[in-house]
Design an enzyme around this catalytic site. Sequence first.
Site, PDB file in Angstrom:
ATOM      1  N   CYS A 173      -8.358  38.341 -27.952  1.00  0.00           N
ATOM      2  CA  CYS A 173      -7.376  37.300 -27.622  1.00  0.00           C
ATOM      3  C   CYS A 173      -7.556  36.868 -26.159  1.00  0.00           C
ATOM      4  CB  CYS A 173      -5.971  37.855 -27.837  1.00  0.00           C
ATOM      5  SG  CYS A 173      -4.649  36.786 -27.226  1.00  0.00           S
ATOM      6  N   CYS A 175       2.493  37.554 -23.920  1.00  0.00           N
ATOM      7  CA  CYS A 175       2.008  36.328 -24.548  1.00  0.00           C
ATOM      8  C   CYS A 175       3.144  35.318 -24.695  1.00  0.00           C
ATOM      9  CB  CYS A 175       1.429  36.681 -25.917  1.00  0.00           C
ATOM     10  SG  CYS A 175       1.002  35.275 -26.944  1.00  0.00           S
ATOM     11  N   SER A 220       2.560  46.768 -37.125  1.00  0.00           N
ATOM     12  CA  SER A 220       2.332  45.713 -36.138  1.00  0.00           C
ATOM     13  C   SER A 220       3.278  45.856 -34.948  1.00  0.00           C
ATOM     14  CB  SER A 220       2.546  44.338 -36.793  1.00  0.00           C
ATOM     15  OG  SER A 220       2.693  43.325 -35.817  1.00  0.00           O
ATOM     16  N   HIS A 224      -1.840  52.458 -28.363  1.00  0.00           N
ATOM     17  CA  HIS A 224      -2.136  51.187 -29.039  1.00  0.00           C
ATOM     18  C   HIS A 224      -3.543  50.735 -28.634  1.00  0.00           C
ATOM     19  CE1 HIS A 224      -1.936  46.848 -29.894  1.00  0.00           C
ATOM     20  NE2 HIS A 224      -1.014  47.169 -30.786  1.00  0.00           N
ATOM     21  N   HIS A 273      -2.460  42.808 -39.846  1.00  0.00           N
ATOM     22  CA  HIS A 273      -1.579  43.756 -40.542  1.00  0.00           C
ATOM     23  C   HIS A 273      -1.076  43.131 -41.843  1.00  0.00           C
ATOM     24  CE1 HIS A 273      -1.544  46.466 -37.110  1.00  0.00           C
ATOM     25  NE2 HIS A 273      -1.371  45.406 -36.342  1.00  0.00           N
ATOM     26  N   THR A 309       0.474  42.668 -24.228  1.00  0.00           N
ATOM     27  CA  THR A 309       0.807  41.253 -24.439  1.00  0.00           C
ATOM     28  C   THR A 309       1.933  41.039 -25.444  1.00  0.00           C
ATOM     29  OG1 THR A 309      -0.970  41.075 -26.083  1.00  0.00           O
ATOM     30  CG2 THR A 309      -1.495  40.433 -23.821  1.00  0.00           C
ATOM     31  N   ASN A 329       4.019  43.540 -32.850  1.00  0.00           N
ATOM     32  CA  ASN A 329       4.853  42.339 -32.848  1.00  0.00           C
ATOM     33  C   ASN A 329       6.067  42.505 -33.755  1.00  0.00           C
ATOM     34  OD1 ASN A 329       4.104  40.048 -31.202  1.00  0.00           O
ATOM     35  ND2 ASN A 329       2.164  40.032 -32.292  1.00  0.00           N
ATOM     36  N   GLU A 375      -4.847  47.857 -27.887  1.00  0.00           N
ATOM     37  CA  GLU A 375      -4.905  46.993 -26.706  1.00  0.00           C
ATOM     38  C   GLU A 375      -4.729  47.807 -25.434  1.00  0.00           C
ATOM     39  OE1 GLU A 375      -2.254  43.609 -24.430  1.00  0.00           O
ATOM     40  OE2 GLU A 375      -2.090  43.696 -26.619  1.00  0.00           O
ATOM     41  N   HIS A 422      -7.165  42.687 -30.167  1.00  0.00           N
ATOM     42  CA  HIS A 422      -6.736  43.709 -29.210  1.00  0.00           C
ATOM     43  C   HIS A 422      -7.787  44.011 -28.149  1.00  0.00           C
ATOM     44  CE1 HIS A 422      -3.387  44.299 -31.815  1.00  0.00           C
ATOM     45  NE2 HIS A 422      -4.047  44.951 -32.752  1.00  0.00           N
TER      46      HIS A 422
END
Length: 210
Positions: free
Chosen positions: A77, A171, A199, A105, A22, A143, A201, A107, A55
Amino acid sequence: MDTVIEASRGNRITYTLGPLIHNPHALEMLESRNVYVTDTIGEKLKGETVVIRAHGITLEKRGQLREIGASVVDATCPNVLRSQGIIKKYHSRGYSIVIVGDRGHAEMDALLSYTGNTGMVVENIEEARSLPPMEKVCVISQTTFNDSKYQEIAEEICNSSEECYIAGTVCSSTERRQEDVRKLAKITDATVVVGGKTSANTKRLAEISI
């Protein structure tokens, strides 16, 4: 990033399924090296080098890439691969699979495919409370989900099941960042999170800092 740069060495045309990162500046740099983003699997990828980003992708898309003879570089990942393995294991044992995270999403879509698309997605505690009673359930998270919220939601899901397994799939680096932001938010007037607006995150860190 290193995996993609290596795959494109010699200016070989390379595609990533979805944006690798991103960060528009990073994507521009990659494009200058003949690395292009695509969201569709079609004839243009036939025989080309295609990178699966962190992802992961659905089982259906993996099959499509095999069918067109794409040269696949799998950069999924390791934490996501572990989540996929847990889902396969418990799904094969007859457990209902509930995945906690952001509906839609990339993932999450990939993880759902490992349930034979029979899994259920839960985004918050309210949705957890509306789930039907289940005999055996495996609860797993995106994650990058908020770890403390995940624990709360997972426990709520377990309350209405006879047998429950809660997988620890947030994670570890995500957990550390989230904990750091929680501590900072307590001693500062404001928190600025620098990251991609799309993102997961970045969004999570912004939510935690409020």
